[in-house]
Design an enzyme around this catalytic site. Structure first.
Site, PDB file in Angstrom:
ATOM      1  N   ASP A 209      -3.048   3.580   0.823  1.00 38.29           N
ATOM      2  CA  ASP A 209      -1.462   3.162   0.544  1.00 38.29           C
ATOM      3  C   ASP A 209      -0.670   2.801   1.818  1.00 38.29           C
ATOM      4  O   ASP A 209      -0.653   3.882   2.527  1.00 38.29           O
ATOM      5  CB  ASP A 209      -1.067   4.303  -0.367  1.00 38.29           C
ATOM      6  N   ASP A 416       3.036  -3.427   0.513  1.00 37.03           N
ATOM      7  CA  ASP A 416       2.437  -2.153  -0.087  1.00 37.03           C
ATOM      8  C   ASP A 416       1.238  -2.093  -0.870  1.00 37.03           C
ATOM      9  O   ASP A 416       1.428  -2.649  -1.683  1.00 37.03           O
ATOM     10  CB  ASP A 416       3.574  -1.622  -0.870  1.00 37.03           C
TER      11      ASP A 416
END
Length: 563
Positions: A209, A416
């Protein structure tokens, strides 16, 4: 020249190729030209003719041999050009044959400190067989810790209390919900990797992430609310718990409204994500075993979260993994910690394979950053520690998409890897949907009965691959702003980067309305649009780069000399 006189030597080119087992030594070129003049230079004794034909391989201080640099650079320019041309042709031919020089994975069998680490990536296969789930969107941020819910790992009598928390974001920028989608969806969400933690080392699967600060693992503190996970919970010794006076603890707690807790015996934290999930825990320090290029392990001490209370969608995503690998620009992120220790350059890269079921790889450090063919754009400073670029223009085919209803100009784009899909601003999403109304061919019509995603098209036949219908769609082009003398850079997203195939055999739009994500003015590029290319986040030079790739194998480029 007399008939019985042998030709005079005009020039010599010596090309030294590196040994086959060590191409990094490079190549050398040496050029000499001997004067064919019979005149005696000033202050020099005339030499015998047979001595003039000898190669000048001894020390230049020898007065018996003379290099006519005047002849090399001025007297015979045509010969010099010929020699240089031949040399360049030899170098080009050598480089094209010996491609291993450019893609060598250098063995780390020397005594140097490793400065890059490789991680394999895997998709969450099987997640689409679960019952109806919401789309995952991370972008995690630290918020105020609710002290009444804290578990003391330093108190033997403490027992965790399971509480039903209502998630409230800490600021106006984070006080938002996300457009949720129910149903079985593809892709399956996040990509994950594995790490070995503790002594003896134990494996843990972590979601990769780039939008999260802290790396954390589900922890037996004991656990108040945890998913089953892929492995037994991490159980830290009390000596591994970080005290509140630790510098990283101060960094984590400085953004809380309650401020840094100097009287606390441990460093408590709570993270809330844009999809309304949350994680609570304490900071711990333990050994992390990372894989170097040659397959060996490097042991490092790092700080991460011991997470004992997860809420919301995290309980769904953690059925296949054990935690989250935080890769943002924050000081507490794993790459920032390793960079502060001088282990790596603060550079992160990932390559997500396009094929169904494909994985890819991720790396920390700059050894695997290509020397060419990368498109680069300068990062923007972001208070959220995210990887953000300024975008000037966005088009679908030739149609321009508007960022805001007021058309305020430049916008922002987050990269992201913790988000399954891509999110556009409300106006850009509306413009895109309007443009897609013209999609037709092979009987493609919108199918409102398919609730996999908001917009799906059915055909006369079950669609098995995006390639079967991609000719009916157009590429998206994102034009990023320039900084100083750097020209604008384009990122082109082809239909395979924004379409998915549903379980009903329809093709669906993998771009969602992001008007309620963060402040609604930001484009979020998720996994669906990051696949099929190598993406590099260079925190040293404050830029983000990308190039097309099959993501099959990492290639090491650092320390390769031009010659």
């Amino acid at each position: 020249m007399e008939p019985d006189e042998s030709p005079q030597l005009k020039g010599v080119v010596i090309i030294t190729l590196p040994p086959a087992d060590n191409p990094s030594l490079g190549k050398t070129i040496t050029a000499f030209t001997l004067s064919d003049s019979t005149q005696t230079p000033p202050n020099q004794t005339h030499q015998a003719p047979q001595q003039q034909s000898e190669l000048p391989i001894q020390s230049p201080s020898n007065p018996q041999r003379h290099f006519s640099w005047r002849g090399t650079l001025i007297g015979t320019p045509r010969n010099v050009l010929r020699l240089v041309g031949i040399s360049l042709i030899v170098l080009i031919l050598w480089g094209s044959v010996s491609t291993s020089t450019h893609y060598e994975l250098r063995n780390s069998d020397d005594d140097e400190k490793p400065n890059s680490f490789i991680f394999p990536l895997f998709p969450k296969l099987g997640a689409n067989q679960l019952s109806q789930r919401d789309v995952e969107l991370k972008l995690g941020r630290f918020v105020d810790v609710k002290r009444e819910n804290v578990v003391s790992l330093l108190d033997d009598g403490a027992r965790p209390r399971k509480v039903a928390k209502s998630v409230a974001m800490a600021s106006a920028a984070e006080s938002s919900s996300v457009f949720t989608v129910k149903g079985n969806i593809y892709p399956d969400g996040l990509y994950y990797t594995y790490m070995l933690v503790g002594s003896p080392p134990r494996p843990y699967f972590l979601d990769m992430d780039t939008g999260s600060d802290l790396t954390w693992i589900q922890c037996d503190a004991p656990c108040a609310s945890c998913a089953k996970g892929a492995h037994p919970f991490y159980k830290p010794p009390k000596s591994n718990i970080i005290p509140s006076k630790d510098l990283l603890c101060i960094e984590v707690q400085r953004t809380q409204r309650t401020g840094y807790c100097e009287a606390c015996h441990q460093c408590d934290y709570e993270i809330e994500y844009a999809d309304h999930s949350s994680s609570m825990g304490v900071l711990a320090r333990d050994e992390l075993h990372l894989t170097v290029a040659n397959g060996s392990l490097s042991k490092l001490n790092v700080v991460f979260g011991c997470a004992y209370d997860q809420q919301g969608l995290l309980l769904n995503s953690l059925t296949k993994t054990d935690g989250i690998l935080g890769l943002s620009r924050a000081k507490v992120s794993l790459p920032s910690q390793l960079a502060s220790q001088g282990v790596i350059s603060n550079v992160i890269g990932h390559c997500l394979a396009t094929e169904i079921g494909g994985g890819g790889y991720m790396f920390l450090g700059d050894d695997y950053v290509p020397l060419s063919q990368m498109a680069w754009a300068p990062m923007l400073n972001s208070p959220l520690n995210s990887y953000t670029l300024g975008i000037e223009k966005m088009t679908y085919g030739s149609k321009q998409l508007t960022f805001q209803s007021q058309n305020t100009g430049a916008g922002r784009v987050f990269f992201d890897s913790g988000s399954s899909y891509t999110y556009f601003t409300r106006q850009a999403y509306s413009d895109l949907v309007a443009a897609l109304k013209g999609v037709h061919g092979d009987g493609l019509v919108q199918d409102a009965s398919d609730t996999s995603l908001p917009i799906c098209w059915g055909a006369k036949f079950p669609i098995r691959s995006v390639k079967e219908v991609e000719k009916f769609f157009k590429p998206l082009t994102l034009q990023f702003g320039k900084k100083w003398w750097i020209a604008s850079t384009n990122l082109q997203i082809f239909p395979e980067g924004y379409l998915i195939i549903s379980n009903k055999g329809n093709v669906c739009l993998g771009i969602l309305d992001g008007s309620k994500v963060l402040d609604g003015s930001t484009v979020v590029l998720g996994d669906i649009s990051l696949r099929g290319r190598l993406v590099v986040y260079d925190n040293v030079h404050q830029k983000i780069g990308w190039m097309q790739s099959d993501c099959a194998k990492p290639r090491r480029f650092k320390s390769l000399s031009l010659f």
